[in-house]
Motif scaffolding. Structure first.
Motif, mmCIF file in Angstrom:
data_model
loop_
_atom_site.group_PDB
_atom_site.id
_atom_site.type_symbol
_atom_site.label_atom_id
_atom_site.label_comp_id
_atom_site.label_asym_id
_atom_site.label_seq_id
_atom_site.Cartn_x
_atom_site.Cartn_y
_atom_site.Cartn_z
ATOM 1 N N LYS A 51 -16.892 -18.109 28.981
ATOM 2 C CA LYS A 51 -15.412 -18.319 29.047
ATOM 3 C C LYS A 51 -14.989 -19.652 29.497
ATOM 4 C CE LYS A 51 -14.556 -13.740 30.225
ATOM 5 N NZ LYS A 51 -13.931 -12.646 31.348
ATOM 6 N N PRO A 53 -13.863 -21.941 27.114
ATOM 7 C CA PRO A 53 -12.367 -22.350 26.675
ATOM 8 C C PRO A 53 -11.596 -22.075 27.744
ATOM 9 C CG PRO A 53 -13.669 -21.465 25.198
ATOM 10 C CD PRO A 53 -14.561 -21.316 26.202
ATOM 11 N N SER A 54 -11.460 -20.861 28.520
ATOM 12 C CA SER A 54 -10.439 -20.429 29.488
ATOM 13 C C SER A 54 -10.608 -21.480 30.683
ATOM 14 C CB SER A 54 -10.628 -18.897 29.714
ATOM 15 O OG SER A 54 -11.852 -18.864 30.514
ATOM 16 N N GLY A 57 -9.319 -24.642 29.469
ATOM 17 C CA GLY A 57 -7.805 -24.409 29.417
ATOM 18 C C GLY A 57 -7.168 -24.395 30.869
ATOM 19 N N ALA A 58 -7.750 -23.748 31.742
ATOM 20 C CA ALA A 58 -7.340 -23.774 33.235
ATOM 21 C C ALA A 58 -7.295 -25.219 33.788
ATOM 22 C CB ALA A 58 -7.975 -22.951 34.023
ATOM 23 N N ASP A 61 -4.573 -27.037 32.086
ATOM 24 C CA ASP A 61 -3.153 -26.474 32.694
ATOM 25 C C ASP A 61 -3.111 -27.040 34.047
ATOM 26 O OD1 ASP A 61 -2.619 -25.104 30.478
ATOM 27 O OD2 ASP A 61 -3.429 -22.979 31.662
#
Length: 188
Positions: A51, A53-54, A57-58, A61
């Motif tokens: 994971k 990419p998450s 992304g986090a 973010d």
């Protein structure tokens, strides 16, 4: 097997062993390009499985939120700076107005002081003029009194000299008798 290869003049040709080039090694039917592609697919698969990419992304973010916070803080600081600027501009304008008002008051007071000084000078000149006139009048009175005194003294001396020449003892006796009789008549 011949692979097309671009030549220096842009034409494609085949690599052959006869051309002096060796063949490319292969393993399990893949050459080096195939193995690189297969490794990339494996790495991408592991990244997806873990994971990544998450996670990226986090992180992005979080970074976006931090940037938004910084932008918001910068906006607040800008608003505060603009408010301070407006406040100081207002204070400067007020200070300019106050300075102009103070200058006007100072000019007005200076005008009043000058007018008062002129009035005082005029009054002083008038007082001194009156004093001089009074001194002149006193000197005139004194001179007139002195002239009168001298005239009276001269008249008395002249009268005495005249009486001395014209009156003798008999004339004096008749004058004294007449004066006494006039006094008796007045007293009665």
């Amino acid at each position: 097997m011949a692979d097309p290869v671009a030549t220096e003049n842009g034409e494609t040709g085949a690599h052959t062993e006869e051309a002096g080039h060796g063949s490319y090694p292969t393993a399990l039917g893949f050459d080096s390009n195939g193995w690189v592609a297969l490794a990339m697919i494996f790495v991408l698969g592991v990244m997806l499985w873990k994971k990544v990419p998450s996670i990226i992304g986090a992180a992005m973010d979080k970074r976006i939120a931090a940037i938004r916070g910084e932008i918001e803080e910068a906006s607040n600081l800008r608003a505060e700076a603009e408010a301070l600027k407006a406040e100081y501009e207002a204070k400067t304008a007020n200070a300019d107005k106050e300075a102009a008002a103070m200058l006007d008051r100072a000019r007005e007071e200076a005008g009043q002081i000058v007018a008062q000084a002129e009035a005082d000078a005029d009054a002083l000149i008038e007082r001194r003029g009156r004093l001089a006139e009074e001194k002149i009048a006193a000197a005139e009175r004194s001179a007139i009194a002195e002239v009168r005194a001298r005239a009276a003294s001269a008249a008395t001396a002249a009268a005495a000299a005249l009486i001395e020449r014209k009156h003798d003892a008999d004339a004096d006796k008749a004058l004294v008798d007449r004066t006494i009789s006039n006094m008796d008549a007045r007293l009665n």
